[in-house]
Design a protein around this motif. Structure first.
Motif, PDB file in Angstrom:
ATOM      1  N   ASP A 433     -13.869  -2.512   0.754  1.00 20.17           N
ATOM      2  CA  ASP A 433     -15.326  -2.922   1.252  1.00 20.17           C
ATOM      3  C   ASP A 433     -16.213  -2.759   0.259  1.00 20.17           C
ATOM      4  O   ASP A 433     -17.204  -3.769  -0.030  1.00 20.17           O
ATOM      5  CB  ASP A 433     -15.807  -2.260   2.381  1.00 20.17           C
ATOM      6  N   ALA A 434     -16.339  -1.733  -0.629  1.00 16.61           N
ATOM      7  CA  ALA A 434     -17.188  -1.570  -1.731  1.00 16.61           C
ATOM      8  C   ALA A 434     -17.181  -2.546  -2.613  1.00 16.61           C
ATOM      9  O   ALA A 434     -18.082  -3.010  -3.172  1.00 16.61           O
ATOM     10  CB  ALA A 434     -17.048  -0.237  -2.238  1.00 16.61           C
ATOM     11  N   ALA A 435     -15.836  -3.013  -3.208  1.00 13.29           N
ATOM     12  CA  ALA A 435     -15.671  -4.018  -3.876  1.00 13.29           C
ATOM     13  C   ALA A 435     -15.958  -5.318  -3.611  1.00 13.29           C
ATOM     14  O   ALA A 435     -16.653  -6.180  -4.382  1.00 13.29           O
ATOM     15  CB  ALA A 435     -14.310  -3.962  -4.506  1.00 13.29           C
ATOM     16  N   ALA A 436     -16.016  -5.629  -2.205  1.00 11.77           N
ATOM     17  CA  ALA A 436     -16.494  -6.726  -1.750  1.00 11.77           C
ATOM     18  C   ALA A 436     -17.781  -6.911  -1.902  1.00 11.77           C
ATOM     19  O   ALA A 436     -18.435  -8.077  -1.905  1.00 11.77           O
ATOM     20  CB  ALA A 436     -16.013  -7.006   0.014  1.00 11.77           C
ATOM     21  N   VAL A 448      -7.757  -8.738  -4.120  1.00 13.77           N
ATOM     22  CA  VAL A 448      -7.131  -7.319  -3.542  1.00 13.77           C
ATOM     23  C   VAL A 448      -5.728  -6.924  -4.167  1.00 13.77           C
ATOM     24  O   VAL A 448      -4.986  -7.848  -3.792  1.00 13.77           O
ATOM     25  CB  VAL A 448      -7.209  -7.022  -2.056  1.00 13.77           C
ATOM     26  N   VAL A 449      -5.573  -6.079  -5.106  1.00  8.79           N
ATOM     27  CA  VAL A 449      -4.174  -5.540  -5.586  1.00  8.79           C
ATOM     28  C   VAL A 449      -3.898  -4.373  -4.851  1.00  8.79           C
ATOM     29  O   VAL A 449      -4.728  -3.377  -5.115  1.00  8.79           O
ATOM     30  CB  VAL A 449      -4.406  -5.619  -7.156  1.00  8.79           C
ATOM     31  N   HIS A 450      -2.884  -4.559  -4.024  1.00  6.66           N
ATOM     32  CA  HIS A 450      -2.023  -3.178  -3.590  1.00  6.66           C
ATOM     33  C   HIS A 450      -1.151  -2.733  -4.396  1.00  6.66           C
ATOM     34  O   HIS A 450      -0.083  -3.480  -4.560  1.00  6.66           O
ATOM     35  CB  HIS A 450      -1.702  -3.756  -2.171  1.00  6.66           C
ATOM     36  N   VAL A 451      -1.217  -1.506  -4.654  1.00  3.17           N
ATOM     37  CA  VAL A 451      -0.332  -0.809  -5.695  1.00  3.17           C
ATOM     38  C   VAL A 451       0.881  -0.399  -4.921  1.00  3.17           C
ATOM     39  O   VAL A 451       0.786   0.727  -4.075  1.00  3.17           O
ATOM     40  CB  VAL A 451      -0.795   0.154  -6.516  1.00  3.17           C
ATOM     41  N   ARG A 452       2.101  -0.662  -4.870  1.00  4.85           N
ATOM     42  CA  ARG A 452       3.263  -0.288  -4.177  1.00  4.85           C
ATOM     43  C   ARG A 452       4.033   0.436  -5.355  1.00  4.85           C
ATOM     44  O   ARG A 452       4.689  -0.320  -6.058  1.00  4.85           O
ATOM     45  CB  ARG A 452       3.859  -1.365  -3.676  1.00  4.85           C
ATOM     46  N   GLN A 453       4.446   1.731  -5.084  1.00  4.34           N
ATOM     47  CA  GLN A 453       5.098   2.583  -6.030  1.00  4.34           C
ATOM     48  C   GLN A 453       6.427   3.057  -5.498  1.00  4.34           C
ATOM     49  O   GLN A 453       6.470   3.393  -4.350  1.00  4.34           O
ATOM     50  CB  GLN A 453       4.287   3.832  -6.580  1.00  4.34           C
ATOM     51  N   GLN A 469       5.778  -3.358   4.541  1.00  9.40           N
ATOM     52  CA  GLN A 469       4.395  -2.711   4.746  1.00  9.40           C
ATOM     53  C   GLN A 469       3.380  -2.754   3.567  1.00  9.40           C
ATOM     54  O   GLN A 469       2.138  -3.003   4.005  1.00  9.40           O
ATOM     55  CB  GLN A 469       4.887  -1.312   4.740  1.00  9.40           C
ATOM     56  N   ALA A 470       3.611  -3.099   2.568  1.00  2.68           N
ATOM     57  CA  ALA A 470       2.780  -3.544   1.300  1.00  2.68           C
ATOM     58  C   ALA A 470       1.893  -4.807   1.707  1.00  2.68           C
ATOM     59  O   ALA A 470       0.751  -4.883   1.495  1.00  2.68           O
ATOM     60  CB  ALA A 470       3.501  -3.284   0.153  1.00  2.68           C
ATOM     61  N   ARG A 471       2.689  -5.812   2.170  1.00  4.80           N
ATOM     62  CA  ARG A 471       2.457  -7.076   2.459  1.00  4.80           C
ATOM     63  C   ARG A 471       1.327  -7.003   3.897  1.00  4.80           C
ATOM     64  O   ARG A 471       0.329  -7.528   3.680  1.00  4.80           O
ATOM     65  CB  ARG A 471       3.566  -7.990   2.681  1.00  4.80           C
ATOM     66  N   ALA A 472       1.868  -6.080   4.732  1.00  5.18           N
ATOM     67  CA  ALA A 472       0.800  -5.759   6.083  1.00  5.18           C
ATOM     68  C   ALA A 472      -0.222  -5.306   5.411  1.00  5.18           C
ATOM     69  O   ALA A 472      -1.398  -5.496   6.048  1.00  5.18           O
ATOM     70  CB  ALA A 472       1.772  -4.990   6.684  1.00  5.18           C
ATOM     71  N   ALA A 473      -0.330  -4.358   4.592  1.00  5.95           N
ATOM     72  CA  ALA A 473      -1.639  -3.561   4.053  1.00  5.95           C
ATOM     73  C   ALA A 473      -2.457  -4.892   3.320  1.00  5.95           C
ATOM     74  O   ALA A 473      -3.976  -4.501   3.610  1.00  5.95           O
ATOM     75  CB  ALA A 473      -1.337  -2.499   3.175  1.00  5.95           C
ATOM     76  N   VAL A 474      -2.124  -5.533   2.649  1.00  6.58           N
ATOM     77  CA  VAL A 474      -2.874  -6.569   2.044  1.00  6.58           C
ATOM     78  C   VAL A 474      -3.360  -7.414   2.987  1.00  6.58           C
ATOM     79  O   VAL A 474      -4.518  -7.894   3.054  1.00  6.58           O
ATOM     80  CB  VAL A 474      -2.064  -7.260   0.856  1.00  6.58           C
ATOM     81  N   THR A 475      -2.601  -7.940   3.671  1.00  8.69           N
ATOM     82  CA  THR A 475      -2.971  -8.759   5.003  1.00  8.69           C
ATOM     83  C   THR A 475      -4.071  -8.178   5.828  1.00  8.69           C
ATOM     84  O   THR A 475      -5.251  -8.873   6.292  1.00  8.69           O
ATOM     85  CB  THR A 475      -1.764  -9.471   5.766  1.00  8.69           C
ATOM     86  N   ALA A 476      -3.848  -6.944   6.151  1.00  9.88           N
ATOM     87  CA  ALA A 476      -5.032  -6.201   6.830  1.00  9.88           C
ATOM     88  C   ALA A 476      -6.374  -6.471   6.244  1.00  9.88           C
ATOM     89  O   ALA A 476      -7.376  -6.468   6.861  1.00  9.88           O
ATOM     90  CB  ALA A 476      -4.657  -4.807   7.113  1.00  9.88           C
ATOM     91  N   HIS A 477      -6.315  -6.188   4.834  1.00  4.83           N
ATOM     92  CA  HIS A 477      -7.642  -6.145   4.029  1.00  4.83           C
ATOM     93  C   HIS A 477      -8.211  -7.545   3.978  1.00  4.83           C
ATOM     94  O   HIS A 477      -9.308  -8.056   4.204  1.00  4.83           O
ATOM     95  CB  HIS A 477      -7.331  -5.824   2.469  1.00  4.83           C
ATOM     96  N   LEU A 478      -7.393  -8.544   3.890  1.00  2.00           N
ATOM     97  CA  LEU A 478      -7.799 -10.089   3.707  1.00  2.00           C
ATOM     98  C   LEU A 478      -8.120 -10.346   5.073  1.00  2.00           C
ATOM     99  O   LEU A 478      -9.443 -11.019   5.307  1.00  2.00           O
ATOM    100  CB  LEU A 478      -6.599 -11.031   3.202  1.00  2.00           C
ATOM    101  N   ASP A 479      -7.723 -10.102   6.209  1.00  2.00           N
ATOM    102  CA  ASP A 479      -8.135 -10.268   7.388  1.00  2.00           C
ATOM    103  C   ASP A 479      -9.542  -9.677   7.867  1.00  2.00           C
ATOM    104  O   ASP A 479     -10.494 -10.281   8.277  1.00  2.00           O
ATOM    105  CB  ASP A 479      -7.081 -10.097   8.533  1.00  2.00           C
ATOM    106  N   ARG A 480      -9.380  -8.459   7.426  1.00  2.00           N
ATOM    107  CA  ARG A 480     -10.855  -7.734   7.776  1.00  2.00           C
ATOM    108  C   ARG A 480     -12.145  -8.527   6.788  1.00  2.00           C
ATOM    109  O   ARG A 480     -13.304  -8.676   7.200  1.00  2.00           O
ATOM    110  CB  ARG A 480     -10.803  -6.334   7.106  1.00  2.00           C
ATOM    111  N   LEU A 481     -12.035  -8.765   5.455  1.00  2.00           N
ATOM    112  CA  LEU A 481     -12.684  -9.559   4.503  1.00  2.00           C
ATOM    113  C   LEU A 481     -13.237 -10.770   5.196  1.00  2.00           C
ATOM    114  O   LEU A 481     -14.192 -11.317   5.234  1.00  2.00           O
ATOM    115  CB  LEU A 481     -12.222  -9.414   3.381  1.00  2.00           C
ATOM    116  N   ALA A 488     -11.304 -14.031  -0.305  1.00  2.00           N
ATOM    117  CA  ALA A 488     -10.495 -13.124  -0.957  1.00  2.00           C
ATOM    118  C   ALA A 488      -9.117 -13.589  -1.044  1.00  2.00           C
ATOM    119  O   ALA A 488      -8.631 -14.392   0.016  1.00  2.00           O
ATOM    120  CB  ALA A 488     -10.664 -11.652  -0.242  1.00  2.00           C
ATOM    121  N   THR A 489      -8.330 -13.064  -1.765  1.00  2.00           N
ATOM    122  CA  THR A 489      -6.829 -13.251  -1.977  1.00  2.00           C
ATOM    123  C   THR A 489      -6.077 -11.869  -2.183  1.00  2.00           C
ATOM    124  O   THR A 489      -7.013 -10.975  -2.778  1.00  2.00           O
ATOM    125  CB  THR A 489      -6.584 -14.501  -2.864  1.00  2.00           C
TER     126      THR A 489
END
Length: 573
Positions: A433-436, A448-453, A469-481, A488-489
């Motif tokens: 959100d701060a980056a947005a 948005v780059v999500h680091v999956r380790q 789970q990683a894809r769901a995390a990114v999707t959640a960010h994109l939906d919120r934005l 955003a992508t």
């Protein structure tokens, strides 16, 4: 918003479940080094030859090797906690039985049972710790690494102290400590969900059809042959007491732990996996040849064994990473296949070394060990192309270097984008959100780059989250934005073990897309982990051509410069 407590939280602030398994890890990692100081005492007390005593290693490791083929199936059927508990219980029972017997054959047999428990334990311990961790997996990985280093270093010391009282002491000591760990695990570790898919018991053998995995497995077999030859026979020419042997192998263990955690990642980042492994195997071959040539001089053997700890620490870490990175199969299957081959090498070596020592003299097994270390080099070289491709490819399926996978539809804009990199932790949304806000203020699209380790510790590896789970995390960010009108992508950056490598890939990606800014947040891993594993932020700042901004969710984002890098080198995703 994060709080000051979150930013400075210690990696050791973990649930009781993590501490219970970490304590068990310490005792488990003591297992091999614990018996080294008592080998001469065992031979003398039980009127056994060194070759008979060496079967302690063979029975333990061969059973562990065979069991590694089935632990994935067992764990997927019965669950991680139950597998862990059964493994601990088996170790308790067979360690106590080994201490109570009066014959070398009895100890050899009970050590085989101990090996079964060890296989069940090591196959699930890291996964259980990561799954039980709170506030992200970073602190749990640090705790696991600490347990590993402590066990390797303290095992010989405790074995020497207990062995000075009686050769039975180390066995009863392990049984008592593991019993405590078993009770703690039962009390504090919650039940964990079973995998959605069960692993076939023959899947590890089928996985060995893949050339990359087979090549790395054969290299590990040869490496472990030399390693366990040294571990099983070096105590005899030292001519030391159990207490003194404990101190020698404690020095060895400290070097194993230090070079595994602190030096291996740095050498890998600078020279590449293959080059470091070539030099490391050559170094081990030379050290082993020195032991063979100086087998009648205790001081030479003592110094060479301690020095070998540095090479062994590097090899353990980099070999496991290479296996995970070149294997096109699931992590647990690759681990089981690799574990089968390496433990087979370790199990056969003491038996063969004993036969050679009985038929010739004690130097011959060490010369053979030196030869196996050296032979591992051409075996590794036969797969050099595969390993090099894995280090440099950019496609997702076989990449060793961190890779980027798009999520969602890229925003169409001629403006330079703002890239924000986040990990899987509770402050990720605030950082995005701060980056947005930065992107909005500059009228830029946001990526948005999500680091999956995949965490790699010594000879174990575990995914900290699934691809879904990683894809769901990114999707959640994109939906919120999107709900707030932010263009955003998303991307998933898959990284195996090396945070610095992920930072360099992110910098190249930012340069490729012409990014205006790359934003990152403070790391929950702390300065010790940053030094050991490398910092994503440090590598990103050094390699990026655009502005890199550190986002502190309690304060205004500020650019990272050369002047502030030292102050902020503990910052990463």
């Amino acid at each position: 918003m994060s709080t000051p407590h979150e930013k400075t939280a210690s990696p050791f602030r973990q649930p009781k479940a993590v501490w219970a398994v970490a304590f068990a890890c310490v005792i488990s990692f003591m297992g091999i080094g614990l018996v080294d100081p008592i080998l001469p005492a065992l031979a003398e007390s039980l009127h056994a030859s060194p070759s008979q005593v060496s079967l302690l290693f063979s029975s333990y490791l061969i059973v562990t090797a065979v069991a590694m083929l089935f632990v994935g199936w067992f764990s997927s059927r019965f669950g991680a906690k139950r597998t862990l508990v059964i493994g601990l219980a088996v170790i308790v029972v067979f360690a106590a039985l080994a201490g109570s017997t009066d014959s070398i054959n009895g100890i050899v047999g009970f050590r085989a049972g101990w090996g079964l428990g060890n296989a069940l334990f090591i196959a699930t311990s890291l996964a259980v710790i990561v799954a039980s961790a709170s506030g992200g997996f970073g602190g749990a990985i640090i705790l696991y690494e600490t347990a590993l280093g402590l066990g390797i270093a303290v095992g010989p010391l405790l074995g020497g102290e207990l062995g000075a009282i009686s050769w039975r002491g180390p066995f009863f000591g392990v049984a008592a400590l593991m019993a405590i760990a078993l009770l703690a695990t039962l009390a504090f570790v919650p039940s964990l969900p079973k995998p959605k898919q069960r692993t076939s018991p023959i899947a590890p053998l089928k996985a060995l059809r893949h050339r990359g995995l087979l090549t790395m497995g054969l290299m590990a077999l040869l490496y472990n042959w030399g390693f366990f030859t040294m571990l099983g026979y070096a105590p005899y020419p030292m001519k030391l007491s159990a207490h003194e042997l404990g101190l020698v192998f404690t020095g060895w263990g400290l070097l194993v732990a230090a070079f595994s955690v602190f030096f291996a990642p740095r050498l890998q980042a600078r020279f590449g996996t293959a080059k470091v492994l070539y030099a490391n195997l050559l170094g081990l071959s030379v050290v082993m040849a020195v032991i063979a040539a100086g087998v009648t001089t205790p001081t030479t053997v003592i110094v060479a064994v301690i020095v070998s700890g540095a090479f062994i620490g590097i090899n353990n870490t980099l070999t496991t990473q290479a296996v995970m990175l070149v294997s096109p199969v699931e992590r647990p299957v690759a681990s089981s296949a690799y574990g089968f081959l390496r433990f087979i090498g370790g199990g056969l070596a003491p038996y063969v070394a004993g036969k050679l020592a009985d038929a010739t003299d004690l130097s011959v097994p060490f010369y053979l060990g030196a030869a196996t270390f050296f032979l591992a080099i051409p075996v590794l070289a036969s797969g050099h192309r595969l390993l090099r491709q894995a280090e440099t490819r950019t496609d997702e399926t076989e990449s060793m270097e961190p890779t980027l996978t798009p999520v969602g539809t890229p925003a169409t804009s001629n403006a330079a984008p703002v890239v924000v990199a986040v990990g899987s932790h509770d402050r990720a949304a605030a950082i995005v959100d701060a980056a947005a806000r930065l992107a909005r203020d500059t009228n830029s699209p946001l990526e948005v780059v999500h680091v999956r380790q995949t965490a790699v510790v010594e000879e174990q590896a575990v995914d900290t989250e699934t691809a879904d789970q990683a894809r769901a995390a990114v999707t959640a960010h994109l939906d919120r934005l999107a709900a707030h009108g932010v263009r955003a992508t998303g991307q998933i950056l898959t990284s195996i073990g090396d945070h610095a490598a992920a930072g360099r890939v992110l910098a190249r990606h930012a340069d490729h897309i012409g990014a205006r800014t790359v934003a990152v947040g403070r790391s929950p891993r702390g300065p010790v982990a940053q030094f050991a594993e490398g910092s994503l932020t440090t590598a990103l700042t050094q390699a990026a051509r655009c502005t890199v901004v550190l986002i502190d969710t309690d304060h205004t984002p500020r650019p990272l410069t050369t002047d502030t890098l030292t102050e902020l080198r503990d910052s990463a995703v």
